[in-house]
Design a protein around this motif. Structure first.
Motif, PDB file in Angstrom:
ATOM      1  N   GLU A   1       0.798  -1.217   0.000  1.00 32.18           N
ATOM      2  CA  GLU A   1       0.000   0.000   0.000  1.00 32.18           C
ATOM      3  C   GLU A   1       0.839   1.278   0.000  1.00 32.18           C
ATOM      4  N   TYR A   2       1.934   1.288   0.766  1.00 37.30           N
ATOM      5  CA  TYR A   2       2.669   2.533   0.962  1.00 37.30           C
ATOM      6  C   TYR A   2       4.020   2.596   0.258  1.00 37.30           C
ATOM      7  N   MET A   3       4.610   1.469  -0.039  1.00 40.53           N
ATOM      8  CA  MET A   3       5.936   1.474  -0.641  1.00 40.53           C
ATOM      9  C   MET A   3       5.898   1.033  -2.109  1.00 40.53           C
ATOM     10  N   GLY A   4       4.756   0.591  -2.580  1.00 42.46           N
ATOM     11  CA  GLY A   4       4.617   0.312  -3.997  1.00 42.46           C
ATOM     12  C   GLY A   4       4.599  -1.145  -4.408  1.00 42.46           C
ATOM     13  N   ARG A   5       5.212  -2.010  -3.607  1.00 42.27           N
ATOM     14  CA  ARG A   5       5.204  -3.435  -3.920  1.00 42.27           C
ATOM     15  C   ARG A   5       5.566  -4.221  -2.671  1.00 42.27           C
ATOM     16  N   GLY A   6       5.130  -5.458  -2.664  1.00 42.61           N
ATOM     17  CA  GLY A   6       5.422  -6.313  -1.527  1.00 42.61           C
ATOM     18  C   GLY A   6       6.700  -7.103  -1.742  1.00 42.61           C
ATOM     19  N   PRO A   7       7.220  -7.699  -0.675  1.00 46.72           N
ATOM     20  CA  PRO A   7       8.437  -8.489  -0.781  1.00 46.72           C
ATOM     21  C   PRO A   7       8.155  -9.884  -1.334  1.00 46.72           C
ATOM     22  N   LYS A   8       9.190 -10.522  -1.875  1.00 45.76           N
ATOM     23  CA  LYS A   8       9.059 -11.909  -2.311  1.00 45.76           C
ATOM     24  C   LYS A   8       9.053 -12.836  -1.108  1.00 45.76           C
ATOM     25  N   GLN A   9       9.817 -12.488  -0.084  1.00 43.00           N
ATOM     26  CA  GLN A   9       9.869 -13.262   1.156  1.00 43.00           C
ATOM     27  C   GLN A   9       9.849 -12.306   2.338  1.00 43.00           C
ATOM     28  N   ILE A  10       9.244 -12.769   3.425  1.00 42.61           N
ATOM     29  CA  ILE A  10       9.224 -11.969   4.644  1.00 42.61           C
ATOM     30  C   ILE A  10       9.282 -12.916   5.839  1.00 42.61           C
ATOM     31  N   LYS A  11      10.077 -12.552   6.817  1.00 46.93           N
ATOM     32  CA  LYS A  11      10.237 -13.375   8.025  1.00 46.93           C
ATOM     33  C   LYS A  11      10.226 -12.453   9.219  1.00 46.93           C
ATOM     34  N   THR A  12       9.372 -12.754  10.181  1.00 47.49           N
ATOM     35  CA  THR A  12       9.277 -11.979  11.413  1.00 47.49           C
ATOM     36  C   THR A  12       9.745 -12.837  12.570  1.00 47.49           C
ATOM     37  N   THR A  13      10.553 -12.240  13.436  1.00 51.37           N
ATOM     38  CA  THR A  13      11.044 -12.933  14.622  1.00 51.37           C
ATOM     39  C   THR A  13      10.778 -12.065  15.841  1.00 51.37           C
ATOM     40  N   LEU A  14      10.163 -12.660  16.857  1.00 54.67           N
ATOM     41  CA  LEU A  14       9.938 -11.973  18.124  1.00 54.67           C
ATOM     42  C   LEU A  14      11.076 -12.354  19.055  1.00 54.67           C
ATOM     43  N   LEU A  15      11.718 -11.349  19.643  1.00 49.91           N
ATOM     44  CA  LEU A  15      12.864 -11.589  20.508  1.00 49.91           C
ATOM     45  C   LEU A  15      12.826 -10.593  21.663  1.00 49.91           C
ATOM     46  N   GLN A  16      12.433 -11.069  22.810  1.00 49.84           N
ATOM     47  CA  GLN A  16      12.297 -10.242  24.008  1.00 49.84           C
ATOM     48  C   GLN A  16      11.420  -9.032  23.720  1.00 49.84           C
ATOM     49  N   ASP A  17      11.998  -7.813  23.736  1.00 53.46           N
ATOM     50  CA  ASP A  17      11.190  -6.614  23.475  1.00 53.46           C
ATOM     51  C   ASP A  17      11.389  -6.098  22.050  1.00 53.46           C
ATOM     52  N   LEU A  18      11.830  -6.988  21.146  1.00 54.86           N
ATOM     53  CA  LEU A  18      12.068  -6.614  19.755  1.00 54.86           C
ATOM     54  C   LEU A  18      11.227  -7.447  18.800  1.00 54.86           C
ATOM     55  N   ILE A  19      10.802  -6.797  17.735  1.00 59.30           N
ATOM     56  CA  ILE A  19      10.204  -7.483  16.593  1.00 59.30           C
ATOM     57  C   ILE A  19      11.138  -7.194  15.428  1.00 59.30           C
ATOM     58  N   VAL A  20      11.737  -8.246  14.875  1.00 58.74           N
ATOM     59  CA  VAL A  20      12.673  -8.092  13.772  1.00 58.74           C
ATOM     60  C   VAL A  20      12.015  -8.661  12.519  1.00 58.74           C
ATOM     61  N   ILE A  21      11.906  -7.837  11.487  1.00 58.74           N
ATOM     62  CA  ILE A  21      11.250  -8.237  10.244  1.00 58.74           C
ATOM     63  C   ILE A  21      12.265  -8.117   9.113  1.00 58.74           C
ATOM     64  N   ARG A  22      12.457  -9.213   8.396  1.00 55.38           N
ATOM     65  CA  ARG A  22      13.415  -9.242   7.285  1.00 55.38           C
ATOM     66  C   ARG A  22      12.656  -9.477   5.994  1.00 55.38           C
ATOM     67  N   LEU A  23      12.800  -8.544   5.072  1.00 55.72           N
ATOM     68  CA  LEU A  23      12.124  -8.627   3.779  1.00 55.72           C
ATOM     69  C   LEU A  23      13.165  -8.863   2.694  1.00 55.72           C
ATOM     70  N   LYS A  24      12.881  -9.803   1.822  1.00 55.66           N
ATOM     71  CA  LYS A  24      13.771 -10.091   0.694  1.00 55.66           C
ATOM     72  C   LYS A  24      13.001  -9.861  -0.598  1.00 55.66           C
ATOM     73  N   GLY A  25      13.721  -9.363  -1.608  1.00 57.15           N
ATOM     74  CA  GLY A  25      13.113  -9.191  -2.926  1.00 57.15           C
ATOM     75  C   GLY A  25      12.047  -8.126  -2.979  1.00 57.15           C
ATOM     76  N   PHE A  26      12.277  -7.006  -2.338  1.00 58.74           N
ATOM     77  CA  PHE A  26      11.260  -5.950  -2.332  1.00 58.74           C
ATOM     78  C   PHE A  26      11.577  -4.812  -3.298  1.00 58.74           C
ATOM     79  N   LEU A  27      12.814  -4.774  -3.813  1.00 60.94           N
ATOM     80  CA  LEU A  27      13.181  -3.713  -4.752  1.00 60.94           C
ATOM     81  C   LEU A  27      12.621  -4.008  -6.142  1.00 60.94           C
ATOM     82  N   SER A  28      12.132  -2.978  -6.807  1.00 63.37           N
ATOM     83  CA  SER A  28      11.651  -3.136  -8.181  1.00 63.37           C
ATOM     84  C   SER A  28      12.852  -3.258  -9.119  1.00 63.37           C
ATOM     85  N   GLN A  29      12.603  -3.643 -10.339  1.00 62.70           N
ATOM     86  CA  GLN A  29      13.674  -3.771 -11.322  1.00 62.70           C
ATOM     87  C   GLN A  29      14.372  -2.427 -11.546  1.00 62.70           C
ATOM     88  N   SER A  30      13.597  -1.354 -11.606  1.00 62.95           N
ATOM     89  CA  SER A  30      14.201  -0.030 -11.814  1.00 62.95           C
ATOM     90  C   SER A  30      15.028   0.398 -10.601  1.00 62.95           C
TER      91      SER A  30
END
Length: 119
Positions: free
Chosen positions: A20-49
């Motif tokens: 909705e806000y960045m223009g495209r979604g990632p090919k992969q996404i992984k969320t990890t909860l760790l104590q007081d942190l939420i770590v989200i790793r997105l792969k393949g989110f850049l457009s070809q341009s």
């Protein structure tokens, strides 16, 4: 919900935000909860341009600036989406992009140890 289910719901919310806000979604996404942190790793989110733009130092700088500005201007919405899942106050949200690997990391600091909900 289990820890895995919460992580999956957060991933869904971040993917929705990215579309909705960045223009495209990632090919992969992984969320990890760790104590007081939420770590989200997105792969393949850049457009070809954007990948093409990142081939030179000026393009990398421009891409990071644009992505950072877009994220900062809309992160309140992302935080609202996350709060609907975790029901915990969010202290701060950070993000960075690697143009080399095409990955993005989002780190969200929450007001308490989120893992305690699953013990």
């Amino acid at each position: 919900m289990t820890k895995g289910q919460v992580e999956a719901k957060i991933s869904e919310a971040v993917s929705q935000f990215e579309i909705e806000y960045m223009g495209r979604g990632p090919k992969q996404i992984k969320t990890t909860l760790l104590q007081d942190l939420i770590v989200i790793r997105l792969k393949g989110f850049l457009s070809q341009s954007e990948r093409k733009l990142a081939e030179n130092p000026q393009g990398v700088e421009l891409l990071k600036k644009v992505r950072s500005t877009l994220f900062e201007s809309s992160k309140d919405y992302l935080e609202e989406l996350i709060k609907k899942v975790i029901h915990i106050e969010i202290v701060s949200t950070f993000s960075d992009v690697s143009t080399k690997s095409g990955e993005k990391i989002i780190v969200i600091v929450v007001s308490q140890n989120i893992e305690n909900q699953f013990k």
